[in-house]
Design a protein around this motif. Sequence first.
Motif, PDB file in Angstrom:
ATOM      1  N   PHE A   1     -22.286 -42.560   9.913  1.00  0.00           N
ATOM      2  CA  PHE A   1     -23.639 -42.294  10.398  1.00  0.00           C
ATOM      3  C   PHE A   1     -23.688 -42.257  11.926  1.00  0.00           C
ATOM      4  CE2 PHE A   1     -24.092 -44.419   6.300  1.00  0.00           C
ATOM      5  CZ  PHE A   1     -25.061 -43.650   5.664  1.00  0.00           C
ATOM      6  N   HIS A   2     -24.684 -41.553  12.484  1.00  0.00           N
ATOM      7  CA  HIS A   2     -25.146 -41.805  13.832  1.00  0.00           C
ATOM      8  C   HIS A   2     -26.199 -42.914  13.719  1.00  0.00           C
ATOM      9  CE1 HIS A   2     -23.219 -38.174  15.239  1.00  0.00           C
ATOM     10  NE2 HIS A   2     -23.993 -37.380  14.508  1.00  0.00           N
ATOM     11  N   VAL A   3     -26.312 -43.773  14.736  1.00  0.00           N
ATOM     12  CA  VAL A   3     -27.277 -44.866  14.687  1.00  0.00           C
ATOM     13  C   VAL A   3     -28.068 -44.911  15.992  1.00  0.00           C
ATOM     14  CG1 VAL A   3     -27.626 -47.331  14.305  1.00  0.00           C
ATOM     15  CG2 VAL A   3     -25.687 -46.182  13.231  1.00  0.00           C
ATOM     16  N   MET A   4     -29.395 -45.005  15.861  1.00  0.00           N
ATOM     17  CA  MET A   4     -30.272 -45.125  17.026  1.00  0.00           C
ATOM     18  C   MET A   4     -31.045 -46.435  16.934  1.00  0.00           C
ATOM     19  SD  MET A   4     -31.715 -41.219  17.275  1.00  0.00           S
ATOM     20  CE  MET A   4     -32.150 -41.315  19.023  1.00  0.00           C
ATOM     21  N   LEU A   5     -31.187 -47.121  18.073  1.00  0.00           N
ATOM     22  CA  LEU A   5     -31.903 -48.392  18.141  1.00  0.00           C
ATOM     23  C   LEU A   5     -32.981 -48.284  19.221  1.00  0.00           C
ATOM     24  CD1 LEU A   5     -28.879 -49.098  17.143  1.00  0.00           C
ATOM     25  CD2 LEU A   5     -29.469 -51.434  17.732  1.00  0.00           C
ATOM     26  N   PRO A   6     -34.169 -47.765  18.893  1.00  0.00           N
ATOM     27  CA  PRO A   6     -35.215 -47.583  19.906  1.00  0.00           C
ATOM     28  C   PRO A   6     -35.986 -48.877  20.178  1.00  0.00           C
ATOM     29  CG  PRO A   6     -35.985 -46.796  17.784  1.00  0.00           C
ATOM     30  CD  PRO A   6     -34.549 -47.223  17.580  1.00  0.00           C
ATOM     31  N   ASN A   7     -36.470 -48.999  21.401  1.00  0.00           N
ATOM     32  CA  ASN A   7     -37.379 -50.079  21.764  1.00  0.00           C
ATOM     33  C   ASN A   7     -38.785 -49.498  21.871  1.00  0.00           C
ATOM     34  OD1 ASN A   7     -35.543 -52.211  21.807  1.00  0.00           O
ATOM     35  ND2 ASN A   7     -34.911 -51.754  23.895  1.00  0.00           N
ATOM     36  N   PHE A   8     -39.494 -49.576  20.769  1.00  0.00           N
ATOM     37  CA  PHE A   8     -40.821 -49.000  20.624  1.00  0.00           C
ATOM     38  C   PHE A   8     -41.879 -49.910  21.246  1.00  0.00           C
ATOM     39  CE2 PHE A   8     -38.984 -50.967  16.838  1.00  0.00           C
ATOM     40  CZ  PHE A   8     -39.778 -52.094  16.716  1.00  0.00           C
ATOM     41  N   ARG A   9     -43.111 -49.447  21.296  1.00  0.00           N
ATOM     42  CA  ARG A   9     -44.210 -50.250  21.831  1.00  0.00           C
ATOM     43  C   ARG A   9     -44.309 -51.587  21.100  1.00  0.00           C
ATOM     44  NH1 ARG A   9     -47.570 -46.116  24.050  1.00  0.00           N
ATOM     45  NH2 ARG A   9     -46.620 -44.656  22.573  1.00  0.00           N
ATOM     46  N   GLY A  10     -44.542 -52.654  21.884  1.00  0.00           N
ATOM     47  CA  GLY A  10     -44.534 -54.007  21.349  1.00  0.00           C
ATOM     48  C   GLY A  10     -43.260 -54.748  21.704  1.00  0.00           C
ATOM     49  N   SER A  11     -42.219 -53.990  22.106  1.00  0.00           N
ATOM     50  CA  SER A  11     -40.944 -54.612  22.472  1.00  0.00           C
ATOM     51  C   SER A  11     -41.086 -55.384  23.785  1.00  0.00           C
ATOM     52  CB  SER A  11     -39.865 -53.538  22.639  1.00  0.00           C
ATOM     53  OG  SER A  11     -39.668 -52.809  21.450  1.00  0.00           O
ATOM     54  N   THR A  12     -40.263 -56.400  23.938  1.00  0.00           N
ATOM     55  CA  THR A  12     -40.179 -57.137  25.195  1.00  0.00           C
ATOM     56  C   THR A  12     -39.284 -56.366  26.169  1.00  0.00           C
ATOM     57  OG1 THR A  12     -38.337 -58.430  24.295  1.00  0.00           O
ATOM     58  CG2 THR A  12     -40.542 -59.372  24.083  1.00  0.00           C
ATOM     59  N   CYS A  13     -39.211 -56.848  27.404  1.00  0.00           N
ATOM     60  CA  CYS A  13     -38.321 -56.316  28.449  1.00  0.00           C
ATOM     61  C   CYS A  13     -38.838 -55.053  29.136  1.00  0.00           C
ATOM     62  CB  CYS A  13     -36.910 -56.054  27.916  1.00  0.00           C
ATOM     63  SG  CYS A  13     -36.140 -57.477  27.127  1.00  0.00           S
TER      64      CYS A  13
END
Length: 575
Positions: free
Chosen positions: A383-395
Motif C-alpha cells: 500500500f501507499h500510506v498517508m497520515l494527515p493532520n486534519f483540523r483538531g490536531s495539535t502542533c
Amino acid sequence: MMYEIEGMEGGLLEFVTSKADEKILFSSAVNNLQRLNLFDSYTGDLEHIIYETKYNFGSFNFIDNNKKVFFSIINSSEICSHFIYDLASEYVEEILISDTVTDGMCMENVYYYVDRNSSSDQNNVFKLDLNTGKIDQIYEGTSGVSSILNVSPYGESAIISQMYSSTTFKALFYHSENIIDLHSISKLSSIQSVDFLNEKECMILGREEKGSLCIFRYIYPDQITKLAEGIEDESYCVLYNSDLNKWVNVVRKGVVDKLYILGEDFKLEKVILDGFKGVIHDIQKVGKDYLVSTSSVKERKNIYRIRSSGKVEKITSFSLYESSIIPSIETFRSKDGTSIETLLYKNNEYDEAPVIIYLHGGPHAANRYQFSILPQILVSEGFHVMLPNFRGSTCYGELFEKEVYGDWSTKPSEDIKATINFARKLGLSQDKFILFGASYGGYLSLICAGKYPDLISGVISMGGPTDLEAFIKHVPSSWSSMMKEWFPSKNSRSMSPLHYIEQYSSSTLLIYGEDDIRVPYQAAVEFHDELIKKNIDSTFVKLSGTGHDFSIATSQISEACTSFLTEVIEKEQLN
C-alpha cells in the motif's frame, strides 16, 4: 559517552533520572510487553529489569534515597496499581491504595494521586507519604477531570489542574496543607508546562485569557509575575536554567520539533540539535544540564545530554531502523483554503498501489515525524500510506486545534476529502481509498465513508464512537463538561456515523474492546447489525478483557486487519 543497550527490541518509552547520580529509570516495549529498567549512564550497564507487564506503566521514580523504585501500572479499565521495588533485595511489594486511582505523580517519598469516586462526579486529590503510609486528602474535586501537572523536587508542593472542559480549567498550587487558586491572583486561562525551581517557586508556561503564550514566575503564596509574552504558539514546555539565566524551549510545530535556547530577553539565542528532524518526547533538568529523549523516522527513542555549554552528547543508542521507509512531508489546501500537512509513505515498488489513509485519535493529537511500525507494515504489504493532520490536531496553533469545538465532523471530514484529492493529483490512485483509524480516528473514518461513499472502499474503525448520543452518556461523568463543549447543541445525532447509515456502502471492520469505559461497546455492535441489515460487508471483532487501549491485543488485531485488507483489495479488483 554513548552505549548500545541490548535486548530492547521495542526501544525506550519514558524515563526519569535520579538526583544524586547518573541512574536512569526507563520503560520500554519488548515483545508486546512493557518493561521497567534501571540503566547506569556512566557505565552503560543495564542494572535491573524491574518489572514486566502487558499493560502500560504510569508514574515511576526513585524513592528512599535511590534505594527503591516506586511505580504504577494502568490496567484496561484505566485504573492504577502501585508497587515498590527494593534495588538491593530485588523484592517487589504491591502497595494497596485504592481501586479507583486514575492518575498520579511521585517525587522523593511522596505520591500525589487522583482518586475517581465511582459514585459521584468528584475526582479528589490525595497525598501519600510512602515512609509512614499516611494519606491526606488535599483537594476535593468537583465535576471535571483532576490531574497532577507537576510536583516539586522534594514533594512538598504540587500543581493540580481541574479541567471542566477543553478551554475551562482551574490551576491550584498545593503547599503545607494550603491550596492557592492561581486564577484568583492572575489571568491564567491555561497551563502548558510547570518547571519547579524549589519547593515554593516555579516557572509557568501558560496562556492568558484570549491572549498569547506567556512565561510567569510564581512564588508561594501570592506572588505571580509575567516575565514574557508572545512566546511561540506551538511551544510545548519551557525550562529555566538559574545558573545561566537562560531558558530551554521545546516547540512542537507541525510534524517536527525544535529545541531552542532563549537568552535573558527571551529571544532565540541558539538552536540545539541543529539539523535534527524528528520528535522531542521529554526533557528533564539534571543540575546544570538537561536530558532529552528524541526519535525520528529511522531511529527509536534515544536520550541525549545537553551540557550547559550547549554541547550535545548521545547517551543511549537504540538500534536504527535501517530498512525504514522514509516518509515525505507534503502540504495541500483543504476546501476553505486551510493548509493541511500529511506524511506520505510511498510504495516505490508499485506506483499503482492502493492507498490507506490513517487517521489519528484524539482529536487533539497529531501524526509526527517519528518511527511508526504501522505504515511500515502497510507499505510492505503493498500500500501507499498517508497520515494527515486534519483540523483538531495539535502542533498547528490553538485556533487550528479548536476547529472541532461544536462540530466534530465537518472540517476534519473536508480535510480528509482534500487528502484524497491531493493523492489523486500526485497520481497515487484513481480508485477508492481505505480509511483506518482508532478512537476519534475510527469515528472520522466512519463519518467520511458515510459522507463520501463514492471515494471509500473500506474502513477499519478501532474503538471509534458510532453513535454520539450513546457516547456522551457512556463516558466517565467527569467528562460531562467537555462533552458540552465538544457537542454544545442537541444535534450530536447528526454528527454520528449512524446518521449516514442509509448512504453507507463501504466494507467495514469494527474492532472494539468489551470493557471500554470511553466508547460504548454495545453501540458499535448495533452499528454493525445495521450494516448487515443493509447487506454491507461488515466484520466485528470483540476484544475480551480489553478497554480503550488496544496494545494488549495486537496479535488479534493484526490478524483481523490483514484478512480484511486482503478481502477489500480482492473485491476492488473484481469490480
